[in-house]
Structures are given as C-alpha cells and as structure tokens.
Design a protein around this motif. Structure first.
Motif, PDB file in Angstrom:
ATOM      1  N   GLN A 146       0.816  -1.205   0.000  1.00 50.67           N
ATOM      2  CA  GLN A 146       0.000   0.000   0.000  1.00 50.67           C
ATOM      3  C   GLN A 146       0.853   1.259   0.000  1.00 50.67           C
ATOM      4  OE1 GLN A 146      -3.089  -0.141  -0.682  1.00 50.67           O
ATOM      5  NE2 GLN A 146      -3.062  -2.363  -0.618  1.00 50.67           N
ATOM      6  N   VAL A 147       2.169   1.130   0.193  1.00 50.37           N
ATOM      7  CA  VAL A 147       3.074   2.261   0.103  1.00 50.37           C
ATOM      8  C   VAL A 147       3.471   2.432  -1.357  1.00 50.37           C
ATOM      9  CG1 VAL A 147       5.295   3.205   0.833  1.00 50.37           C
ATOM     10  CG2 VAL A 147       3.944   1.805   2.415  1.00 50.37           C
ATOM     11  N   PRO A 148       3.295   3.620  -1.939  1.00 51.97           N
ATOM     12  CA  PRO A 148       3.652   3.803  -3.339  1.00 51.97           C
ATOM     13  C   PRO A 148       5.089   3.377  -3.619  1.00 51.97           C
ATOM     14  CG  PRO A 148       2.437   5.703  -2.549  1.00 51.97           C
ATOM     15  CD  PRO A 148       2.721   4.836  -1.359  1.00 51.97           C
ATOM     16  N   ALA A 149       5.282   2.650  -4.723  1.00 52.66           N
ATOM     17  CA  ALA A 149       6.592   2.111  -5.058  1.00 52.66           C
ATOM     18  C   ALA A 149       7.190   2.843  -6.244  1.00 52.66           C
ATOM     19  CB  ALA A 149       6.457   0.623  -5.371  1.00 52.66           C
ATOM     20  N   ARG A 150       8.489   2.637  -6.435  1.00 48.99           N
ATOM     21  CA  ARG A 150       9.189   3.176  -7.592  1.00 48.99           C
ATOM     22  C   ARG A 150       9.426   2.053  -8.584  1.00 48.99           C
ATOM     23  NH1 ARG A 150       8.746   8.672  -7.323  1.00 48.99           N
ATOM     24  NH2 ARG A 150       9.127   9.393  -5.207  1.00 48.99           N
ATOM     25  N   GLY A 151       9.885   2.417  -9.760  1.00 45.51           N
ATOM     26  CA  GLY A 151      10.212   1.393 -10.739  1.00 45.51           C
ATOM     27  C   GLY A 151       8.983   0.860 -11.452  1.00 45.51           C
ATOM     28  N   ASP A 152       9.115  -0.361 -11.993  1.00 46.09           N
ATOM     29  CA  ASP A 152       8.021  -0.958 -12.760  1.00 46.09           C
ATOM     30  C   ASP A 152       6.801  -1.226 -11.895  1.00 46.09           C
ATOM     31  OD1 ASP A 152       9.720  -0.959 -14.913  1.00 46.09           O
ATOM     32  OD2 ASP A 152      10.137  -3.121 -14.853  1.00 46.09           O
ATOM     33  N   ILE A 153       5.623  -1.149 -12.523  1.00 44.50           N
ATOM     34  CA  ILE A 153       4.378  -1.547 -11.879  1.00 44.50           C
ATOM     35  C   ILE A 153       4.186  -3.030 -12.179  1.00 44.50           C
ATOM     36  CG2 ILE A 153       1.872  -1.257 -11.843  1.00 44.50           C
ATOM     37  CD1 ILE A 153       2.329   1.654 -12.721  1.00 44.50           C
ATOM     38  N   LEU A 154       4.223  -3.859 -11.152  1.00 43.09           N
ATOM     39  CA  LEU A 154       4.156  -5.301 -11.333  1.00 43.09           C
ATOM     40  C   LEU A 154       2.708  -5.786 -11.294  1.00 43.09           C
ATOM     41  CD1 LEU A 154       7.098  -6.467  -9.023  1.00 43.09           C
ATOM     42  CD2 LEU A 154       7.166  -5.716 -11.412  1.00 43.09           C
ATOM     43  N   ILE A 155       2.327  -6.554 -12.309  1.00 45.50           N
ATOM     44  CA  ILE A 155       0.998  -7.137 -12.411  1.00 45.50           C
ATOM     45  C   ILE A 155       1.152  -8.653 -12.536  1.00 45.50           C
ATOM     46  CG2 ILE A 155      -1.146  -7.235 -13.731  1.00 45.50           C
ATOM     47  CD1 ILE A 155      -0.685  -4.519 -12.422  1.00 45.50           C
ATOM     48  N   GLY A 156       0.438  -9.409 -11.700  1.00 42.91           N
ATOM     49  CA  GLY A 156       0.573 -10.857 -11.679  1.00 42.91           C
ATOM     50  C   GLY A 156      -0.365 -11.550 -12.646  1.00 42.91           C
ATOM     51  N   ARG A 157       0.174 -12.500 -13.402  1.00 43.49           N
ATOM     52  CA  ARG A 157      -0.628 -13.271 -14.362  1.00 43.49           C
ATOM     53  C   ARG A 157      -0.381 -14.760 -14.132  1.00 43.49           C
ATOM     54  NH1 ARG A 157       0.249 -12.238 -20.760  1.00 43.49           N
ATOM     55  NH2 ARG A 157       2.339 -12.947 -20.207  1.00 43.49           N
ATOM     56  N   SER A 158      -1.314 -15.436 -13.478  1.00 37.65           N
ATOM     57  CA  SER A 158      -1.257 -16.885 -13.336  1.00 37.65           C
ATOM     58  C   SER A 158      -2.105 -17.485 -14.440  1.00 37.65           C
ATOM     59  CB  SER A 158      -1.787 -17.321 -11.964  1.00 37.65           C
ATOM     60  OG  SER A 158      -1.752 -18.730 -11.849  1.00 37.65           O
ATOM     61  N   THR A 159      -1.488 -18.319 -15.265  1.00 38.59           N
ATOM     62  CA  THR A 159      -2.184 -18.827 -16.434  1.00 38.59           C
ATOM     63  C   THR A 159      -1.578 -20.153 -16.870  1.00 38.59           C
ATOM     64  OG1 THR A 159      -2.979 -18.225 -18.648  1.00 38.59           O
ATOM     65  CG2 THR A 159      -0.714 -17.613 -18.087  1.00 38.59           C
ATOM     66  N   ALA A 160      -2.227 -20.816 -17.799  1.00 39.75           N
ATOM     67  CA  ALA A 160      -1.741 -22.106 -18.290  1.00 39.75           C
ATOM     68  C   ALA A 160      -0.698 -21.878 -19.379  1.00 39.75           C
ATOM     69  CB  ALA A 160      -2.891 -22.952 -18.816  1.00 39.75           C
ATOM     70  N   MET A 161       0.563 -22.039 -19.009  1.00 35.88           N
ATOM     71  CA  MET A 161       1.657 -21.990 -19.970  1.00 35.88           C
ATOM     72  C   MET A 161       2.041 -23.399 -20.418  1.00 35.88           C
ATOM     73  SD  MET A 161       2.098 -18.710 -20.040  1.00 35.88           S
ATOM     74  CE  MET A 161       3.676 -18.445 -20.863  1.00 35.88           C
ATOM     75  N   SER A 162       1.465 -24.401 -19.747  1.00 38.62           N
ATOM     76  CA  SER A 162       1.698 -25.802 -20.100  1.00 38.62           C
ATOM     77  C   SER A 162       0.374 -26.540 -19.963  1.00 38.62           C
ATOM     78  CB  SER A 162       2.753 -26.419 -19.178  1.00 38.62           C
ATOM     79  OG  SER A 162       2.302 -26.425 -17.830  1.00 38.62           O
ATOM     80  N   GLY A 163       0.323 -27.769 -20.478  1.00 36.57           N
ATOM     81  CA  GLY A 163      -0.897 -28.559 -20.382  1.00 36.57           C
ATOM     82  C   GLY A 163      -1.821 -28.339 -21.563  1.00 36.57           C
ATOM     83  N   GLY A 164      -2.973 -29.016 -21.512  1.00 38.13           N
ATOM     84  CA  GLY A 164      -3.889 -29.039 -22.637  1.00 38.13           C
ATOM     85  C   GLY A 164      -4.472 -27.695 -23.025  1.00 38.13           C
ATOM     86  N   MET A 165      -4.642 -26.778 -22.060  1.00 38.61           N
ATOM     87  CA  MET A 165      -5.249 -25.488 -22.365  1.00 38.61           C
ATOM     88  C   MET A 165      -4.246 -24.442 -22.847  1.00 38.61           C
ATOM     89  SD  MET A 165      -8.508 -25.458 -22.232  1.00 38.61           S
ATOM     90  CE  MET A 165      -8.804 -23.692 -22.209  1.00 38.61           C
ATOM     91  N   ALA A 166      -2.954 -24.724 -22.714  1.00 39.68           N
ATOM     92  CA  ALA A 166      -1.932 -23.731 -23.059  1.00 39.68           C
ATOM     93  C   ALA A 166      -2.049 -23.218 -24.499  1.00 39.68           C
ATOM     94  CB  ALA A 166      -0.542 -24.298 -22.792  1.00 39.68           C
ATOM     95  N   PRO A 167      -2.232 -24.097 -25.503  1.00 40.60           N
ATOM     96  CA  PRO A 167      -2.344 -23.577 -26.878  1.00 40.60           C
ATOM     97  C   PRO A 167      -3.563 -22.687 -27.095  1.00 40.60           C
ATOM     98  CG  PRO A 167      -1.909 -25.946 -26.874  1.00 40.60           C
ATOM     99  CD  PRO A 167      -2.272 -25.567 -25.474  1.00 40.60           C
ATOM    100  N   PHE A 168      -4.631 -22.915 -26.328  1.00 37.75           N
ATOM    101  CA  PHE A 168      -5.848 -22.131 -26.492  1.00 37.75           C
ATOM    102  C   PHE A 168      -5.721 -20.738 -25.865  1.00 37.75           C
ATOM    103  CE2 PHE A 168      -6.963 -26.609 -26.575  1.00 37.75           C
ATOM    104  CZ  PHE A 168      -7.689 -26.697 -27.751  1.00 37.75           C
ATOM    105  N   LEU A 169      -4.854 -20.623 -24.854  1.00 36.93           N
ATOM    106  CA  LEU A 169      -4.676 -19.344 -24.157  1.00 36.93           C
ATOM    107  C   LEU A 169      -3.519 -18.529 -24.713  1.00 36.93           C
ATOM    108  CD1 LEU A 169      -5.255 -20.533 -20.468  1.00 36.93           C
ATOM    109  CD2 LEU A 169      -6.855 -19.291 -21.946  1.00 36.93           C
ATOM    110  N   ALA A 170      -2.593 -19.166 -25.418  1.00 30.56           N
ATOM    111  CA  ALA A 170      -1.410 -18.457 -25.910  1.00 30.56           C
ATOM    112  C   ALA A 170      -1.737 -17.218 -26.750  1.00 30.56           C
ATOM    113  CB  ALA A 170      -0.520 -19.422 -26.701  1.00 30.56           C
TER     114      ALA A 170
END
Length: 391
Positions: free
Chosen positions: A40-64
């Motif tokens: 909650q304290v303002p930060a410097r540098g890049d704004i980090l955004i988290g992306r949890s997703t299927a990079m492997s497995g059966g759904m990976a080609p559909f989400l790429a």
C-alpha cells in the motif's frame, strides 16, 4: 466517438471530486493489516501485475493467443511512457490450468513478488478458488476468462470483469435461433463441472425464449465419444445443436455433427478460439459462435484500428483471441492510468470504480462502485471459408 491510442479515452464519473476524496479517505482507512499491507506504500520502478495462467498442459495452446494480445497492448503503452514514466511489467506464473496452483501462484506473486494486482485468470474453478483470497489480501483481479454467472452472482469488492457472462451469450444464441424459425434445439454439453453446471441454465434459457429442448447428451472432454453423442441427438430430430464445450471436444463434436446430424451448431465464445478453428480447418465453416467483443477484422472503430496496427508491429495474426487479450489489457491500463504513478492496490480499486463510462475508441465499458462487470455485449459470428469469421 473515436480516439487515437495516445489520447485519453472518455471517462464520465458523475460523482465528481467530492466522491473521489471520500473514496481515497475510505481506502486509506481500510489499509489495516494482512498480506496487502506491504504494497500500500507507493513504489518506484516498474508496476508489477501478476498473471497466473496455463503456460503448459492441454489449455496452453488455447490461451497463448490471448497472452500475445495482452503483451502487445502493454508493450505499446510502455513505449509511450507508461504511467508517469513507470512501465507495466507482467509477472507470469504457470498454473497448468490447475486451480490449486492458481491460488499458490497468487500467494507467491502477492505476498513475495509484490504485484499490485492480478490479471487475466482463466477458468471458472480457478477464479472461484481465488475470490476468498482476493478479499483477504485486498488485491484486485482485473479481467477473467470465464463467463460463469457464479463468478458474478454477488459483486466482489476486488474483482472486475470485462466480458459478458454465459447467461448473456445463451440468450443471444437462443434468440437468434428463434428469430430464424429454428426453435427445436438439442444440447451437447461437456461432461465436467463446466458443462454440467451450465446445462440447467441452457434449459432455462431455451424455455424462457419459447423454444423447445429436443434433447441433451453429455460429451467427454477428450471428444472421444463425439460420434455417439451426435448419433444420439440425431434421433431427437433437432433443428440446431447448442454446444457447451471447450477445446478438443469442440473439434471432435463439430466433425461428428457434420457427419451424423448435419444441422447448424452454435457454441459459446470460449468454444471456438484460434486453436479450435485451426484444428477444424474447413470443417469449421458454418459454425456459429457467440462473440463478446467487436470483430477484429473490421476496422470500423478506432479500437480495432489500434489493435490491427499493434498486431502488424509484432507480426501476429488478427483474430478474436488476440483482440480479447488486447482489449482486456487496455482496460487494465486505463485503471492504472487513472490511479496515477503512485498507484496502490486500494487506489487501483477506486480508480477502476471511478472509470464510469469508458470509451476505448468506439467500444464502451461501464464501471462504477455498484458495477464491477464492465460489459454485457454479445454478437453472433459465423465461420466462413478459410476459418475467417463473417458477422
């Protein structure tokens, strides 16, 4: 009204400056304790955004392709200076389309990596598993790839969606069928939680629109029993089939339907992504799909022209999947831009609620403190020759 990418989209917030001040004070008072406190304290540098997703497995080609659209929009924005000079950086973790891993990744990114928000989570079970944690950690999740009404049943203080839900899609599909005197509808549904949970909603929608349910049949996620399903539905003499499925089962059923039934097939937006159309080839022709965004190939609005130019820069195909990711990243960007360079988790939530009427260049979203679900737009597109959609 259209806007070039570098200009600020129209945002109308009738509550005005007084409401923003009150919201800011309320957000400050709510910082309390818990995993969110450190960010909650303002930060410097890049704004980090988290992306949890299927990079492997059966759904990976559909989400790429969706990931590629997201990445392109963010790269474009960073090249123009980002948020007051701060670039947006996606911290991506592979969850293999496993809800347990999605939650583990969210904890890692939120509590250790220090992401400001989560973005672009795919799957109904994954999103539902995250909802309690979002409230606990006070971390926003912007844009999800599930149209389940369960996700939207009650407004969650930290969840913001950008797409219509499956109920909206089903109403559009059934009304379209009824309008062309095709009212006897069969349902092929995937034999998992996704399909079984949606089946009662499908049945309710068909009845509400004065159509007739000809019959329904379960379909294995692998599609291995697609021929049996098509033959069973054929005996019910339907005029069309509503297909509630995703991935391999769509490919298998569309082919089986062509061979054993021969009636039109309508499916939900997630049912006919880029990978499905590629796998089907010429067999995709005639497939009708509910789409939750404008056509990516018709440059009749500024947003589509922006997208097409972006895909040209990165040498990527123009299609619905990449446009979906691109549009959703643009919404995230506008929330961050409204919050300013000193953005915190709390101020991002306030900024998203304060977007009001957000026009990205001919395509409009509506957000407010009372409405975290920005769009209910649905259209029907039919696949033509070469896997190209025609409206």
């Amino acid at each position: 009204m259209t806007h070039a990418f570098a200009t600020h989209p129209v945002r109308t917030n009738p509550d005005g400056r007084r409401r923003r001040i009150l919201l800011a004070l309320a957000g400050t008072a709510a910082l309390g304790s818990g995993p969110a406190l450190a960010q909650q304290v303002p930060a410097r540098g890049d704004i980090l955004i988290g992306r949890s997703t299927a990079m492997s497995g059966g759904m990976a080609p559909f989400l790429a392709p969706i990931h590629e659209g997201q990445d392109a929009a963010i790269e474009d924005f960073n090249a123009r200076g980002g948020v007051g000079g701060r670039k947006i950086r996606l911290v991506t973790m592979d969850d293999g389309f496993d809800a347990r891993r999605t939650l583990e990744n969210a904890r890692q990114m939120t509590e250790k990596d220090g992401v400001l928000a989560l973005f672009g989570v795919s799957g109904t079970t994954q999103v539902m598993t995250l909802l309690p944690y979002l409230a606990q950690a006070r971390v926003p999740l912007i844009s999800v790839y599930t149209g389940s009404p369960a996700v939207r049943a009650q407004q969650h203080p930290y969840l913001f969606t950008t797409r219509a839900n499956y109920a909206d899609e089903l109403v559009k599909i059934v009304r379209n069928l009824v309008a062309v005197q095709t009212s006897r509808i069969a349902v092929a549904y995937e034999n998992n939680d996704f399909g079984k949970l949606l089946l009662p909603l499908v049945e309710k929608t068909i009845a509400a629109e004065n159509a007739t349910l000809a019959g329904s049949h379960a379909l294995a996620s692998s599609g291995e029993d697609a021929a049996a399903a098509a033959k069973a539905l054929s005996a019910q003499k339907p005029q069309a089939v509503l297909l509630v499925a995703a991935g391999p089962s769509v490919v298998a059923y569309v082919r089986a339907n062509r061979e054993h039934l021969g009636v039109p097939v309508y499916t939900l937006s997630l049912g006919a992504g880029t990978a499905v159309l590629k796998a089907l080839g010429d067999d995709a022709r005639g497939l009708a799909v509910a789409r939750t965004g404008p056509s990516p190939s018709r440059p009749n609005i500024q947003l589509t022209r922006d997208f097409q130019a972006s895909m040209k820069r990165y040498d990527k195909p123009v299609d619905y999947d990449r446009y979906t990711g691109y549009m959703d990243a643009r919404v995230l960007i506008e929330g961050l831009r409204a919050a300013g360079p000193n953005v915190t988790r709390a101020s991002l939530v306030q900024a998203m609620e304060g977007l009001g009427t957000l026009d990205l260049g001919g395509y409009v979203y509506q957000f407010s403190a009372q409405n975290h679900h920005g769009s209910n737009y649905v259209d029907i597109a039919v696949v033509g020759a070469g896997g190209v959609y025609r409206q």
